[in-house]
Motif scaffolding. Structure first.
Motif, mmCIF file in Angstrom:
data_model
loop_
_atom_site.group_PDB
_atom_site.id
_atom_site.type_symbol
_atom_site.label_atom_id
_atom_site.label_comp_id
_atom_site.label_asym_id
_atom_site.label_seq_id
_atom_site.Cartn_x
_atom_site.Cartn_y
_atom_site.Cartn_z
ATOM 1 N N GLN A 198 0.787 -1.150 -0.184
ATOM 2 C CA GLN A 198 0.186 0.077 -0.068
ATOM 3 C C GLN A 198 0.902 1.428 -0.054
ATOM 4 O OE1 GLN A 198 -3.665 0.031 2.632
ATOM 5 N NE2 GLN A 198 -2.945 2.084 3.558
ATOM 6 N N GLU A 199 0.906 2.151 -0.966
ATOM 7 C CA GLU A 199 1.724 3.197 -1.253
ATOM 8 C C GLU A 199 1.484 4.503 -0.351
ATOM 9 O OE1 GLU A 199 2.291 3.852 -5.369
ATOM 10 O OE2 GLU A 199 3.382 1.914 -5.657
ATOM 11 N N ASP A 200 -0.092 4.633 -0.398
ATOM 12 C CA ASP A 200 -0.573 5.912 0.122
ATOM 13 C C ASP A 200 -0.423 5.840 1.753
ATOM 14 O OD1 ASP A 200 -0.582 6.616 -2.441
ATOM 15 O OD2 ASP A 200 -2.737 6.512 -2.500
ATOM 16 N N GLN A 201 0.603 6.118 2.315
ATOM 17 C CA GLN A 201 0.764 6.030 3.772
ATOM 18 C C GLN A 201 0.515 7.625 4.271
ATOM 19 O OE1 GLN A 201 0.939 3.401 5.866
ATOM 20 N NE2 GLN A 201 0.969 2.303 3.933
ATOM 21 N N PRO A 202 -0.522 7.929 5.092
ATOM 22 C CA PRO A 202 -0.598 9.378 5.319
ATOM 23 C C PRO A 202 0.777 9.569 6.408
ATOM 24 C CG PRO A 202 -2.685 7.866 6.002
ATOM 25 C CD PRO A 202 -1.599 7.125 5.656
ATOM 26 N N ALA A 203 1.381 10.567 6.079
ATOM 27 C CA ALA A 203 2.584 10.981 6.233
ATOM 28 C C ALA A 203 2.498 12.402 7.138
ATOM 29 C CB ALA A 203 3.539 11.082 5.210
ATOM 30 N N ALA A 204 1.899 13.156 6.465
ATOM 31 C CA ALA A 204 1.484 14.658 7.187
ATOM 32 C C ALA A 204 0.347 15.479 6.926
ATOM 33 C CB ALA A 204 2.919 15.644 6.676
ATOM 34 N N ILE A 205 0.527 16.499 7.607
ATOM 35 C CA ILE A 205 -0.960 17.052 7.393
ATOM 36 C C ILE A 205 -0.396 18.730 7.047
ATOM 37 C CG2 ILE A 205 -3.256 17.990 8.099
ATOM 38 C CD1 ILE A 205 -3.398 15.458 9.704
ATOM 39 N N ALA A 206 -1.036 19.323 5.974
ATOM 40 C CA ALA A 206 -0.799 20.631 5.808
ATOM 41 C C ALA A 206 -1.944 21.464 6.296
ATOM 42 C CB ALA A 206 -0.549 21.121 4.469
ATOM 43 N N VAL A 207 -1.550 22.323 7.268
ATOM 44 C CA VAL A 207 -2.827 23.076 8.008
ATOM 45 C C VAL A 207 -2.882 24.484 7.464
ATOM 46 C CG1 VAL A 207 -3.705 23.925 10.055
ATOM 47 C CG2 VAL A 207 -2.426 21.676 10.078
ATOM 48 N N PHE A 208 -3.836 24.973 6.833
ATOM 49 C CA PHE A 208 -3.949 25.942 6.320
ATOM 50 C C PHE A 208 -4.805 27.255 7.255
ATOM 51 C CE2 PHE A 208 -3.232 23.344 2.710
ATOM 52 C CZ PHE A 208 -2.544 24.314 1.751
ATOM 53 N N VAL B 71 -12.678 21.334 5.829
ATOM 54 C CA VAL B 71 -12.529 22.785 6.120
ATOM 55 C C VAL B 71 -13.464 22.745 7.577
ATOM 56 C CG1 VAL B 71 -13.170 24.967 6.173
ATOM 57 C CG2 VAL B 71 -12.499 23.955 4.105
ATOM 58 N N SER B 72 -12.749 23.374 8.861
ATOM 59 C CA SER B 72 -13.290 23.218 9.888
ATOM 60 C C SER B 72 -14.612 23.777 10.054
ATOM 61 C CB SER B 72 -12.306 23.774 11.231
ATOM 62 O OG SER B 72 -12.219 25.320 10.729
ATOM 63 N N PRO B 73 -15.673 23.333 11.082
ATOM 64 C CA PRO B 73 -16.852 23.964 10.966
ATOM 65 C C PRO B 73 -16.979 25.264 11.101
ATOM 66 C CG PRO B 73 -16.714 22.086 12.178
ATOM 67 C CD PRO B 73 -15.378 22.279 11.805
ATOM 68 N N ASP B 74 -16.020 26.065 11.774
ATOM 69 C CA ASP B 74 -15.873 27.634 12.011
ATOM 70 C C ASP B 74 -15.471 28.195 10.665
ATOM 71 O OD1 ASP B 74 -13.066 27.023 12.032
ATOM 72 O OD2 ASP B 74 -13.115 28.070 14.141
ATOM 73 N N GLY B 75 -15.079 27.362 9.355
ATOM 74 C CA GLY B 75 -14.482 27.925 8.219
ATOM 75 C C GLY B 75 -13.242 28.664 8.370
ATOM 76 N N LYS B 76 -12.311 28.282 9.629
ATOM 77 C CA LYS B 76 -10.974 29.049 9.592
ATOM 78 C C LYS B 76 -9.858 28.120 9.356
ATOM 79 C CE LYS B 76 -12.672 32.462 12.906
ATOM 80 N NZ LYS B 76 -12.742 33.171 14.510
ATOM 81 N N ILE B 77 -10.153 26.731 9.531
ATOM 82 C CA ILE B 77 -8.896 25.863 9.328
ATOM 83 C C ILE B 77 -9.121 25.101 8.042
ATOM 84 C CG2 ILE B 77 -7.238 24.035 10.288
ATOM 85 C CD1 ILE B 77 -7.350 26.749 11.959
ATOM 86 N N GLY B 78 -8.219 24.815 7.288
ATOM 87 C CA GLY B 78 -8.475 23.902 6.143
ATOM 88 C C GLY B 78 -7.216 22.985 6.041
ATOM 89 N N LEU B 79 -7.452 21.665 5.536
ATOM 90 C CA LEU B 79 -6.414 20.677 5.661
ATOM 91 C C LEU B 79 -6.039 20.131 4.086
ATOM 92 C CD1 LEU B 79 -7.575 18.554 8.646
ATOM 93 C CD2 LEU B 79 -6.025 20.661 8.606
ATOM 94 N N ALA B 80 -4.756 19.798 4.093
ATOM 95 C CA ALA B 80 -4.548 18.942 2.814
ATOM 96 C C ALA B 80 -3.743 17.717 3.594
ATOM 97 C CB ALA B 80 -3.619 19.673 1.827
#
Length: 717
Positions: free
Chosen positions: A64-74, A115-124
Motif C-alpha cells: 500500500q503506497e499511500d501512507q498518511p505522512a503529514a498534514i498541511a494546515v491552512f 474545512v473546520s466547522p468555523d471555516g477557519k482551518i483547512g487541511l491537505a
C-alpha cells in the motif's frame, strides 16, 4: 587482582595507551552503522494488540503506497474565515506541491470538505510511499516541501504549517541533533571548569575530556557491533543518555582514582608506585560500583518496553568500558605524566583541612541516632510527593512549542477533533478466510461510532481479497492524553471485540493503541525490573563487603533516596510547573540511575569504612576518618555527575528536562544526604554487626609479592 593490574599498567603505560588507541580507531572504522527506529510497535512483544494490528495491516494491505505522512494546515493570515478565493488558493497550493514530484511523497490532496466547522482551518493530506515515516528519505521531502510552499503562498492571504508523523519526526530529528550538540558542549565545559577548580591544573582539567572521548568512541563501536551481532534495536534517545552517562560516570571513576593517587603522593611516594597503590586500593571500589550500574542496566533487558530494552545493553557496555579505562587507561596516562599532571599548582602537596567534612564525621560518630532520624526523615518527607505521580505518555507534548509541527497541531485542534491528525485504526478480519459482507461492515461501523469519545468513523476500506476491512477512527481527545488511552484500551476495544460478528475478529491499533499498550508494558516492568535490579545490586554489595547485613540497610536507604527523588520531581513539575504528568518511564530511569549510579557513593563510603575498621579503629573512630577522607572525593564526583545530568535541563524538550532534574537531584540527594549522613549514622548504630560475618583484620600481602607501599606509614586513610 587489582594490585597486579596496577603494577602492570604503571610498568608498561605506553603499551596500555597504544592498545586503547588501536581499539578506538579499529572499532570506530570497522563497526557497523547503528540503525535506529522510532516505530514503537517494533519495541513491543507480539502479544500486544497494537503489534498484531501492524502485522495484520502488512499482510492485508501489502505494498500500500499511500501512507498518511503529514498534514498541511491552512489558515488566513488575519485569522478570519476562508473566502471562496481562499479555498481555491488551497487547491492551487496543493496542486502546485503535487507538481513538484517529490521522490517519496506520492500524493498531496486538498479535500474541499476538509474545512473546520468555523471555516477557519483547512487541511491537505500528504501521503508517502514508505511505512517508516521517520525515515530520512521521507523527512527530507517534507523539509523541502516546507521551503517550496512559501513560493506558492505568495500573493495569497494564507499561511500554512505542516504537522503529522513525518513532520513531527523531522522536527524531532533536527531538535534532537541540536540538543545532542548542546549537551555535549555543556557537559565538556562543565567537566573542564569543575576539574580545573578542584585540582587547579589545566592538564587534569583537559585530560579526562580527551580520555573519556576515547572511551566514548570505543564504547560506541562496541555497542554498534553488539547491536549487529545480537540483532538489538536502537532507540534514538539513547545517544543523549550515552553522552551523559559516559562523561558523568567516567569522570566519577577518574576522581575516585586521582584523589587516592594524590594521597599517596603527599605521603612521599614516587608517582608510579603511588598510582599502582591507588589502583590496588580503589580498583575494587570502581569495579563494584561499575558492576552495580551494569547489572542494573542489564535488568532493562527484562523490560517489555523496547525503548528501555534497547537502552539497557548500550548503557551497560558504556559503563563497563568506563570502568576498564578507569583501572588501565587513566592510570597509564597519569603514570606517564607523573607529578607534572598537577602543574602549575602546588596545592596537591598540602594535606587539606577538610574542616567541614571532619565536623560532619565527628557529629555523626557522636550522635548517630539524631543524624539518622533527621536525614531519614528528610528522605521520607520528599518521598510523600511520589504518591501524586501521574504518568505522561504525550511524547509530542514534550517537544519545544516553537516547532512548526507542534504549532500546526495546536491550530488543527482548534478547528477539528483532537484525534483527527492521528486517527486510531480498527480492523475487522474474517478468520475463516471468506469475504466480509457489506451489512456486517456497516453494522460494525455503527457500533464503533456509538462509543462515547469517538468523534468520527470512516467507511470501511476493504483489502484486495475482501477478508479484512480497515476503519479510521477520529477521537474527541488528544491521541496521546490519558482520556484517549483509557478510551482505546477500554470502551473502544471492548466494543470492537464484542461487536465483531461470529467468525471474525476485531483489532484496535494506531498511535493511541500503541501508547496504551506501552502503558501496560511499563506497569508490568515496574514489578519485574525493580526487584531484579535491586537484588543484583544487593548481591554485588554483599560480595564487596563480605556481609549479609550491610546490603540490607544500604538498599533500604537507596530505596528512600529513589522515592525522595521521584517525589521531588513530581512536586516540581506537576505542582510548581503545572505539567499534566511526568515522563512515563521516569520511575524506571530514576530507579536505575539513582539506585545504580548513586550506589557508587555508598560503595565508596562503606568501602572506606570497612578499610578503617580493618585497620583497627573502633566503629565511631572509623566513621570520623571515613567521612572526613571520603567526603571531598564523593562531593566532587557527585557535583560533576549531577552537573552532567543537570545539563539536560538546558534542552527545550520537557521530558529531557524532567530526566535531567530527577537524576541530578537524586545523585545529590544520594551523595549529600544518604551516603554522607544516613549510611554512616546507621553503620555507627549497628557497629561491627553491620559487617557480619566477613570483617577480619587486614590480610597480609600474598606470599612472594613485595608490598607496593613500603615504609610510608599509614597513608590509606
Amino acid at each position: 587482582m587489582f594490585t597486579r593490574i596496577g603494577r602492570f599498567v604503571v610498568r608498561r603505560p605506553w603499551l596500555v595507551v597504544v592498545a586503547w588507541l588501536i581499539a578506538a580507531v579499529a572499532l570506530t572504522a570497522l563497526s557497523p552503522k547503528l540503525e535506529s527506529t522510532t516505530d514503537q510497535t517494533e519495541f513491543l512483544p507480539s502479544h500486544y494488540e497494537s503489534v498484531q494490528v501492524s502485522d495484520l495491516e502488512k499482510r492485508a494491505f501489502p505494498g500500500q503506497e499511500d501512507q498518511p505522512a503529514a498534514i498541511a494546515v491552512f489558515q488566513r493570515a488575519d485569522g478570519g474565515a476562508f473566502t471562496d478565493a481562499d479555498k481555491a488558493d488551497i487547491q492551487k497550493v496543493a496542486t502546485g506541491l503535487q507538481a513538484k514530484h517529490y521522490a517519496h511523497l506520492t500524493k498531496i490532496q486538498a479535500d474541499p470538505a476538509a474545512v473546520s466547522p468555523d471555516g477557519k482551518i483547512g487541511l491537505a493530506q500528504i501521503y508517502a510511499d514508505n511505512k517508516d515515516l521517520s525515515d530520512t528519505t521521507v523527512t527530507e521531502n517534507v523539509k523541502q516541501l516546507r521551503v517550496d510552499v512559501k513560493e506558492l503562498l505568495s500573493g495569497t492571504s494564507l499561511k500554512i504549517g505542516t504537522t503529522g508523523p513525518a513532520a513531527s519526526a523531522l522536527d524531532a530529528q533536527e531538535s534532537g541533533d541540536n540538543t545532542d550538540a548542546m549537551i555535549m558542549m555543556a557537559t565538556l565545559l562543565l567537566i573542564v571548569v569543575l576539574l580545573g577548580i578542584i585540582f587547579r591544573s589545566p592538564l587534569i582539567a583537559l585530560m579526562p575530556v580527551v580520555l573519556i572521548t576515547l572511551v566514548y568512541l570505543t564504547a560506541n563501536g562496541l555497542i554498534a557491533t553488539a547491536a549487529k551481532v545480537f540483532g538489538l534495536d536502537a532507540d534514538p534517545s539513547s545517544s543523549t543518555m550515552l553522552i551523559v552517562v559516559l562523561f558523568g560516570v567516567g569522570t566519577d571513576y577518574l576522581l575516585f582514582l586521582l584523589f587516592r593517587y594524590r594521597e599517596f603522593l603527599r605521603a612521599g611516594m614516587e608517582p608510579r608506585p603511588a598510582m599502582a597503590e591507588a589502583v590496588a586500593r580503589v580498583g575494587e571500589t570502581i569495579a563494584s560500583a561499575a558492576g552495580a550500574v551494569v547489572v542494573a542496566f542489564l535488568a532493562l533487558t527484562l523490560s517489555t518496553m523496547g525503548m528501555l530494552r534497547s537502552m539497557g545493553p548500550s548503557l551497560a557496555i558504556s559503563v563497563a568500558v568506563s570502568a576498564i579505562a578507569g583501572v588501565t587507561l587513566v592510570p597509564a596516562v597519569f603514570a606517564l605524566l607523573g607529578r607534572g599532571a598537577f602543574w602549575p599548582s602546588k596545592a596537591w602537596k598540602r594535606e587539606p583541612k577538610n574542616a567541614l567534612a571532619q565536623r560532619i564525621g565527628a557529629m555523626t560518630a557522636r550522635r548517630p541516632g539524631l543524624v539518622a532520624i533527621v536525614s531519614g526523615g528528610l528522605l521520607v518527607a520528599l518521598a510523600l510527593g511520589a504518591l501524586g505521580f501521574k504518568a505522561d505518555f504525550d511524547m509530542g507534548g514534550s517537544q519545544p512549542k516553537n516547532l512548526e509541527s507542534v504549532q500546526a497541531m495546536d491550530d488543527l485542534q482548534k478547528g477539528f477533533s483532537a484525534g483527527k491528525a492521528q486517527p486510531t485504526q480498527v480492523f475487522l478480519e474474517n478468520t475463516g478466510g471468506g469475504k466480509l459482507a457489506q451489512d456486517q461492515l456497516a453494522a460494525f461501523r455503527d457500533k464503533i461510532a456509538g462509543v462515547a469519545g469517538v468523534a468520527q468513523v470512516s467507511p470501511a476500506q476493504p483489502s484486495a481479497d475482501g477478508t479484512v476491512a480497515q476503519y479510521s477512527v477520529s477521537l474527541a481527545y488528544n491521541p496521546m492524553e490519558d482520556k484517549a488511552l483509557d478510551l482505546v484500551d477500554g470502551a473502544l476495544r471492548d466494543q470492537a471485540h464484542a461487536a465483531a460478528p461470529d467468525g471474525t475478529r476485531a483489532l484496535v491499533g494506531g498511535t493511541t493503541a500503541v501508547l496504551a499498550d506501552i502503558r501496560t508494558a511499563v506497569e508490568r516492568d515496574y514489578s519485574v525490573v525493580f526487584p531484579v535490579a535491586g537484588l543484583a545490586i544487593m548481591i554485588i554489595l554483599g560480595l564487596l563487603l563480605r556481609s549479609v547485613v550491610a546490603p540490607w540497610f544500604l538498599m533500604i536507604s537507596v530505596g528512600l533516596g529513589f522515592a525522595g527523588t521521584l517525589g521531588a520531581t513530581v512536586w516540581l513539575f506537576q505542582g510548581v510547573k503545572g505539567a499534566n504528568g511526568v515522563l512515563f518511564s521516569l520511575p524506571v530511569l530514576v530507579y536505575l540511575f539513582v539506585v545504580a549510579i548513586g550506589t557508587d557513593y555508598n560503595i565508596l563510603m562503606v568501602a572506606r569504612l570497612r578499610e578503617e575498621i580493618r585497620d583497627g579503629n573502633d566503629p565511631r573512630e572509623a566513621i570520623k576518618h571515613a567521612v572526613a577522607r571520603s567526603a571531598p572525593t564523593m562531593g566532587a564526583a557527585a557535583v560533576i555527575l549531577a552537573g552532567t545530568f543537570g545539563v539536560l535541563m538546558l534542552a527545550d524538550n520537557s521530558m529531557l528536562q524532567q530526566m535531567g532534574f530527577a537524576v541530578a537531584f537524586g545523585i545529590l540527594l544520594t551523595a549529600f544526604v544518604m551516603a554522607l549522613f544516613l549510611v554512616p549514622a546507621t553503620t555507627t548504630l549497628l557497629g561491627r554487626r553491620a559487617w557480619w560475618p566477613g570483617l577480619k583484620e587486614q590480610a597480609p600481602n600474598p606470599a612472594g609479592e613485595e608490598p607496593v607501599l613500603v615504609g610510608s606509614g599509614r597513608t590509606s586513610g
